[in-house]
Design an enzyme around this catalytic site. Sequence first.
Site, PDB file in Angstrom:
ATOM      1  N   TYR A  67      55.970   1.075  64.110  1.00  0.00           N
ATOM      2  CA  TYR A  67      54.555   0.840  64.363  1.00  0.00           C
ATOM      3  C   TYR A  67      53.722   1.941  63.734  1.00  0.00           C
ATOM      4  O   TYR A  67      54.223   3.036  63.416  1.00  0.00           O
ATOM      5  CB  TYR A  67      54.276   0.783  65.872  1.00  0.00           C
ATOM      6  N   CYS A  68      52.436   1.654  63.531  1.00  0.00           N
ATOM      7  CA  CYS A  68      51.476   2.648  63.039  1.00  0.00           C
ATOM      8  C   CYS A  68      50.108   2.296  63.629  1.00  0.00           C
ATOM      9  O   CYS A  68      50.015   1.468  64.538  1.00  0.00           O
ATOM     10  CB  CYS A  68      51.441   2.678  61.511  1.00  0.00           C
ATOM     11  N   THR A  69      49.047   2.893  63.129  1.00  0.00           N
ATOM     12  CA  THR A  69      47.725   2.726  63.736  1.00  0.00           C
ATOM     13  C   THR A  69      47.208   1.293  63.658  1.00  0.00           C
ATOM     14  O   THR A  69      46.863   0.687  64.667  1.00  0.00           O
ATOM     15  CB  THR A  69      46.708   3.671  63.078  1.00  0.00           C
ATOM     16  N   GLY A 110      48.706  -1.108  61.233  1.00  0.00           N
ATOM     17  CA  GLY A 110      49.693  -1.991  60.624  1.00  0.00           C
ATOM     18  C   GLY A 110      49.926  -1.781  59.152  1.00  0.00           C
ATOM     19  O   GLY A 110      50.966  -2.173  58.612  1.00  0.00           O
ATOM     20  N   ILE A 133      48.887  -0.292  66.590  1.00  0.00           N
ATOM     21  CA  ILE A 133      48.578   0.133  67.957  1.00  0.00           C
ATOM     22  C   ILE A 133      47.228  -0.416  68.412  1.00  0.00           C
ATOM     23  O   ILE A 133      47.035  -0.744  69.579  1.00  0.00           O
ATOM     24  CB  ILE A 133      48.586   1.675  68.053  1.00  0.00           C
TER      25      ILE A 133
END
Length: 488
Positions: free
Chosen positions: A347-349, A351, A377
């Site tokens: 996951y990241c901020t 996508g 997220i």
Amino acid sequence: MNREPEAMDSSLRFPDLDLDVPEPLAPASLLKGELDAAMKKKYAFAKKKAFALFVKALEKTPALIDCQSSTGGTVHWECCSLVFSKLTSIHKHVAGQHMSEILCQTASILEQFVLAEEHKTVDPSISHEEKIGRASSDFKIHDLLPNTSGISFVDLTSGPGEVLLYYCYCEVKDPSLICVWQRALCQHLHLTGKVRIASEGINGTVGGSKVATAIYIEAMLSHPLFKERMTKEDFKSSNGGAHCFPELRVGVFQEIVPMGIDPEKVSYKETGIHLSPEEFHRKVEEYLSRSDQAENDTILLDCRNFYESRIGKFQNCIAPDIRKFSYFPNYVNQNLDLFKNKKVLMYCTGGIRCERASSYLRSKAECQEVYQLKGGIHKYLEQFPDGYYRGKLFVFDGRYSICSNGDIISECRYCRRPWDQYTLCSTSRCCQLVLACSSCQDRGFTACCQVCQKKTPLLTSTCNLPEQVLKEQCECTDLRPQVPIEPL
């Protein structure tokens, strides 16, 4: 808005952030030196075209400006929070303050010349909409700007505000043209922020009034290049506004997220399996329910930088100690055994980093499967504010973070008190972020390390220093490891 004083760059620089200043460009002489004899002849024309497109995007005509404009309804140009009433004035400003962007567009235009030479014939079946998205000498940038004549200046610039975060991977045939359109669109709507355009797509985060951002989304979804590829769900929003960014920065890059790997070698088309927030939540729940984590065949991987994961992350995740996303490939290369025969949940901020990170991981590691959180997220917290992500979400603007729950998972670097509000290092040449609580700041502890602590604190006047001075140049930079020394 000020009128024609000498422009001063008062923006803060964050050298480790992914959407910041464009990559260093070679001087014009070096750019010309890399061209063959035939292309050198076209360099001057390309540069003039880039310059003209840039200035044209700044133009405000009577039909497009509010009747209460301070210019009295005459043609003028707006840039860097300044108003220019004379063409010579805006030319001097652009030449003095934006030549790196001009050179960037020049290189893109030259690339289009090369493509034009390779494809002399024009396919008569090409639709009008496709032609709009390509370079053209008679291109009218204002044809693609929304009509805001019925909206007052006050509504466009004040009231409730928000910040939009979005990206779209797609083939962009002329990044320089999209760049000009984006700059004109944002200025037309009084938005600030950062937008990256490349041949592989677009990545942006912009702030303004909710009226302006709503029009911006409509304009994006109406553009021929994006209307079949994007929906409203692709735009992540949070409370904020134009004040969250010091200015507007729009540029052409090789990558829309800087991983440092040629997009032709590691393509966004080879990504992992996208999971909705609900699907990701169930996967994480299953992962956390296993009592023996040592025997777990799944890895929960945070693809962000350490200063992001320090203040917020998913429970029991692996968060690499990397300062920049461009160090992620090195991290993977040094920890291939960690991923072998594993299922990876990443996951990241928002996508976008997972699009490239999952592709790279799949190309290098022998994973069973690679999954990624669609929408990042941001989208997860919209549905699960009290889910398995704890702490704050780091954002790349003046807010530094937004929150969905009350957990504080980080601490003051001086007294170890729970603390998660970032400030800039007090050394003018070091723009690292520091977790220093209010009590420690009152005692003068405001630096990222002992080296910086001994230096003169950041003075208000240094905010007006040229951009190159504000970039990270302190001695402690080389002491920070690019990737973890020991495998996590």
